[in-house]
Write an enzyme that holds these catalytic residues in place. Structure first.
Site, mmCIF file in Angstrom:
data_model
loop_
_atom_site.group_PDB
_atom_site.id
_atom_site.type_symbol
_atom_site.label_atom_id
_atom_site.label_comp_id
_atom_site.label_asym_id
_atom_site.label_seq_id
_atom_site.Cartn_x
_atom_site.Cartn_y
_atom_site.Cartn_z
ATOM 1 N N LYS A 154 -43.223 13.426 -12.229
ATOM 2 C CA LYS A 154 -43.859 14.333 -11.261
ATOM 3 C C LYS A 154 -44.952 15.179 -11.919
ATOM 4 O O LYS A 154 -46.060 15.300 -11.406
ATOM 5 C CB LYS A 154 -42.779 15.222 -10.628
ATOM 6 C CG LYS A 154 -41.815 14.431 -9.726
ATOM 7 C CD LYS A 154 -40.681 15.277 -9.206
ATOM 8 C CE LYS A 154 -39.609 15.563 -10.225
ATOM 9 N NZ LYS A 154 -38.869 14.391 -10.733
ATOM 10 N N ILE A 155 -44.611 15.776 -13.077
ATOM 11 C CA ILE A 155 -45.578 16.677 -13.725
ATOM 12 C C ILE A 155 -46.705 15.869 -14.384
ATOM 13 O O ILE A 155 -47.887 16.187 -14.223
ATOM 14 C CB ILE A 155 -44.868 17.583 -14.755
ATOM 15 C CG1 ILE A 155 -43.868 18.509 -14.039
ATOM 16 C CG2 ILE A 155 -45.889 18.410 -15.542
ATOM 17 C CD1 ILE A 155 -42.931 19.269 -14.957
ATOM 18 N N CYS A 205 -42.591 14.100 -20.933
ATOM 19 C CA CYS A 205 -41.345 13.340 -20.788
ATOM 20 C C CYS A 205 -40.161 14.263 -21.093
ATOM 21 O O CYS A 205 -40.337 15.316 -21.711
ATOM 22 C CB CYS A 205 -41.342 12.118 -21.708
ATOM 23 S SG CYS A 205 -41.402 12.536 -23.446
ATOM 24 N N THR A 232 -45.874 21.057 -22.912
ATOM 25 C CA THR A 232 -45.289 21.983 -21.928
ATOM 26 C C THR A 232 -43.938 21.442 -21.478
ATOM 27 O O THR A 232 -43.415 21.870 -20.454
ATOM 28 C CB THR A 232 -46.200 22.135 -20.681
ATOM 29 O OG1 THR A 232 -46.452 20.826 -20.151
ATOM 30 C CG2 THR A 232 -47.508 22.831 -21.003
ATOM 31 N N SER A 233 -43.374 20.479 -22.225
ATOM 32 C CA SER A 233 -42.151 19.836 -21.752
ATOM 33 C C SER A 233 -40.910 20.458 -22.398
ATOM 34 O O SER A 233 -40.241 21.281 -21.779
ATOM 35 C CB SER A 233 -42.229 18.337 -21.996
ATOM 36 O OG SER A 233 -41.194 17.702 -21.293
ATOM 37 N N ARG A 234 -40.597 20.056 -23.606
ATOM 38 C CA ARG A 234 -39.474 20.669 -24.334
ATOM 39 C C ARG A 234 -39.831 20.692 -25.811
ATOM 40 O O ARG A 234 -40.382 19.705 -26.344
ATOM 41 C CB ARG A 234 -38.177 19.859 -24.141
ATOM 42 C CG ARG A 234 -37.491 20.061 -22.805
ATOM 43 C CD ARG A 234 -36.887 21.476 -22.658
ATOM 44 N NE ARG A 234 -36.243 21.683 -21.367
ATOM 45 C CZ ARG A 234 -36.846 22.116 -20.264
ATOM 46 N NH1 ARG A 234 -38.139 22.390 -20.272
ATOM 47 N NH2 ARG A 234 -36.160 22.289 -19.152
ATOM 48 N N ASP A 258 -46.099 25.519 -24.804
ATOM 49 C CA ASP A 258 -45.384 26.467 -23.942
ATOM 50 C C ASP A 258 -43.898 26.431 -24.284
ATOM 51 O O ASP A 258 -43.113 27.164 -23.699
ATOM 52 C CB ASP A 258 -45.602 26.071 -22.471
ATOM 53 C CG ASP A 258 -45.018 27.096 -21.501
ATOM 54 O OD1 ASP A 258 -45.357 28.293 -21.650
ATOM 55 O OD2 ASP A 258 -44.217 26.712 -20.621
ATOM 56 N N GLU A 263 -36.823 27.962 -29.518
ATOM 57 C CA GLU A 263 -37.248 29.075 -28.663
ATOM 58 C C GLU A 263 -36.091 29.926 -28.149
ATOM 59 O O GLU A 263 -36.275 31.082 -27.776
ATOM 60 C CB GLU A 263 -38.078 28.567 -27.488
ATOM 61 C CG GLU A 263 -37.279 27.766 -26.466
ATOM 62 C CD GLU A 263 -38.133 27.259 -25.305
ATOM 63 O OE1 GLU A 263 -39.189 26.649 -25.562
ATOM 64 O OE2 GLU A 263 -37.733 27.465 -24.152
ATOM 65 N N HIS A 295 -42.845 29.713 -22.610
ATOM 66 C CA HIS A 295 -42.172 28.987 -21.530
ATOM 67 C C HIS A 295 -42.473 29.606 -20.158
ATOM 68 O O HIS A 295 -41.562 29.923 -19.371
ATOM 69 C CB HIS A 295 -40.659 28.939 -21.791
ATOM 70 C CG HIS A 295 -40.065 27.638 -21.311
ATOM 71 N ND1 HIS A 295 -39.196 26.886 -22.060
ATOM 72 C CD2 HIS A 295 -40.241 26.954 -20.149
ATOM 73 C CE1 HIS A 295 -38.840 25.805 -21.387
ATOM 74 N NE2 HIS A 295 -39.476 25.830 -20.221
HETATM 75 P P1 NAI Z 1 -39.733 13.507 -14.195
HETATM 76 O O1 NAI Z 1 -38.315 13.084 -14.344
HETATM 77 O O2 NAI Z 1 -40.374 13.466 -12.858
HETATM 78 O O3 NAI Z 1 -40.657 12.670 -15.203
HETATM 79 C C1 NAI Z 1 -40.301 12.380 -16.508
HETATM 80 C C2 NAI Z 1 -40.994 11.061 -16.890
HETATM 81 O O4 NAI Z 1 -40.711 10.826 -18.271
HETATM 82 C C3 NAI Z 1 -40.479 9.869 -16.088
HETATM 83 O O5 NAI Z 1 -41.549 9.132 -15.566
HETATM 84 C C4 NAI Z 1 -39.705 9.054 -17.114
HETATM 85 O O6 NAI Z 1 -39.759 7.662 -16.872
HETATM 86 C C5 NAI Z 1 -40.461 9.437 -18.382
HETATM 87 N N1 NAI Z 1 -39.699 9.130 -19.585
HETATM 88 C C6 NAI Z 1 -38.361 9.119 -19.774
HETATM 89 N N2 NAI Z 1 -38.075 8.760 -21.027
HETATM 90 C C7 NAI Z 1 -39.254 8.528 -21.643
HETATM 91 C C8 NAI Z 1 -39.607 8.114 -22.949
HETATM 92 N N3 NAI Z 1 -38.687 7.825 -23.871
HETATM 93 N N4 NAI Z 1 -40.923 8.000 -23.233
HETATM 94 C C9 NAI Z 1 -41.869 8.248 -22.300
HETATM 95 N N5 NAI Z 1 -41.589 8.636 -21.043
HETATM 96 C C10 NAI Z 1 -40.303 8.771 -20.728
HETATM 97 O O7 NAI Z 1 -39.796 14.982 -14.812
HETATM 98 P P2 NAI Z 1 -40.882 16.090 -14.546
HETATM 99 O O8 NAI Z 1 -40.498 16.919 -13.366
HETATM 100 O O9 NAI Z 1 -42.230 15.491 -14.573
HETATM 101 O O10 NAI Z 1 -40.673 17.028 -15.843
HETATM 102 C C11 NAI Z 1 -40.973 16.558 -17.135
HETATM 103 C C12 NAI Z 1 -40.417 17.541 -18.142
HETATM 104 O O11 NAI Z 1 -41.149 18.771 -18.053
HETATM 105 C C13 NAI Z 1 -38.962 17.957 -17.896
HETATM 106 O O12 NAI Z 1 -38.071 17.059 -18.517
HETATM 107 C C14 NAI Z 1 -38.887 19.303 -18.539
HETATM 108 O O13 NAI Z 1 -38.437 19.159 -19.871
HETATM 109 C C15 NAI Z 1 -40.332 19.807 -18.563
HETATM 110 N N6 NAI Z 1 -40.528 21.022 -17.767
HETATM 111 C C16 NAI Z 1 -41.093 22.106 -18.371
HETATM 112 C C17 NAI Z 1 -41.301 23.272 -17.667
HETATM 113 C C18 NAI Z 1 -41.949 24.483 -18.270
HETATM 114 O O14 NAI Z 1 -41.919 25.566 -17.671
HETATM 115 N N7 NAI Z 1 -42.569 24.398 -19.434
HETATM 116 C C19 NAI Z 1 -40.867 23.379 -16.262
HETATM 117 C C20 NAI Z 1 -40.336 22.150 -15.700
HETATM 118 C C21 NAI Z 1 -40.152 21.021 -16.448
#
Ligand code: NAI
Length: 331
Positions: A154-155, A205, A232-234, A258, A263, A295
């Protein structure tokens, strides 16, 4: 349902109290993070609501299960801080908020790119100091640059769409290609190829055992000298010490984060009166080409509203014995 909220700030309380008018749960807010040491606060609460940096490992889970907790409601998307196997063994249901505003996070990632590229942090301070010189503020056009997106869920999809609007060439790496991205011309490649060809790399991811330290000493060797790395993920996706070495050698030319792998206990707190004990973090802060936000990528009005609504709705569904689409199960 009686819900103990951990790790709460005033903004959490405000949005949850407002939305709860439609749900009627009994909300109790605690400021401390949920850890083995604070787990006793959950005593008598069938549900606890936690955030990114709460420690929901085996010790915490056993402690809260023993005092009656059967439901953990994550008010975030990531669930890497919960031991799902242990939760399942203890009969604790785990639910999360899979999406609350992909735009918020994607837009923040773009904000980090703009800040680093055009050195807005320096420019802001200079102008306030009546220094109107441009030396040291030279940026580059984003138009025509190659951007690598790791994880096009999604992101990552929103991020790719925005960068496409800037006129960038988009490469992506994902275990499951996203047809919406393919439609706008995103080219899927393997990770080493993405790292080799991209001027800017942005991580979207999830943090899983397989993605822990995805960016490490070895993978950093693939980077173009001076590439920009955005996370901005983890935090755990990046081996911070390896990146520090890559910044020092010039392989990483810009680093915008982020999230940070250690953290917990730092981010979300005002520590301005204390001496930070994390030397790695302090070293990172000292570089002129590093921008760190704490974050906040998710932190928009729309996201807070959606987080509260989905969390309370998840809890209502579990309480009613219904299947909850946002339940997280151990694989
Ligand atoms: P999502 O589940 O919609 O997308 C994650 C994508 O990563 C999927 O397309 C999946 O197939 C892919 N993926 C899984 N394993 C993988 C790998 N080994 N290599 C490459 N791609 C892989 O999740 P969304 O909503 O897009 O969020 C992504 C991440 O953003 C979350 O897991 C979270 O850690 C982080 N996040 C950070 C925030 C912040 O405030 N900084 C807020 C919300 C989410």
């Amino acid at each position: 349902m009686k819900i103990a909220f951990f790790n709460t700030k005033r903004y959490d309380q405000r949005s949850f109290v407002e939305i709860n008018a439609d749900y009627g749960h009994e909300l109790t807010f605690f400021e401390p993070r949920l850890t083995p040491d604070t787990a006793s606060l959950a005593s008598g609460f069938p549900a606890v609501c936690v955030f990114i940096n709460d420690e929901v490992g085996e010790e915490t889970l056993r402690a809260i299960a023993a005092t009656g907790t059967q439901l953990i409601a994550l008010r975030c998307a990531g669930f890497n801080n919960v031991n799902l196997d242990v939760a399942q063994d203890l009969g604790i249901t785990v639910v999360r908020v899979p999406a609350y505003s992909p735009y918020a996070v994607a837009e923040h990632a773009v904000g980090l790119i703009m800040t680093l590229n055009r050195k807005l942090y320096r420019a802001y301070n200079r102008v306030r100091d009546d220094n109107f010189a441009l030396d040291g503020l030279l940026g580059f056009d984003l138009h025509g640059k190659t951007v690598g997106v790791v994880g096009t869920g999604k992101i990552g999809q929103c991020f790719a769409q925005i960068m496409n609007g800037f006129g960038c060439k988009i490469l992506a790496y994902d275990v499951r290609p996203n047809p919406v991205c393919q439609e706008i011309g995103v080219e899927y490649v393997e990770l080493p190829m993405l790292l080799t060809r991209s001027d800017i790399i942005s991580l979207h991811c999830p943090l899983l055992p397989s993605t822990h330290h995805l960016i490490n000493e070895e993978s950093l060797q693939h980077l173009r000298p001076g590439a920009m790395l955005i996370n901005t993920s983890r935090g755990g996706l990046i081996d911070t010490n390896a990146v520090i070495e890559a910044i020092k050698s010039g392989r990483v030319g810009y680093f915008g984060i982020d999230v940070y792998e250690r953290e917990g206990g730092l981010f979300f707190e005002d520590l301005s009166d204390t001496v930070i004990q994390d030397d790695t973090f302090q070293l990172l802060q000292s570089f002129p080409n590093v921008v760190i936000t704490a974050h906040q990528a998710f932190f928009t009005k729309e996201a807070l509203h959606n987080i509260a609504k989905t969390t309370l709705s998840n809890i209502s569904e579990v309480e009613a014995g219904q299947d909850c689409i946002n339940q997280v199960k151990s694989i």
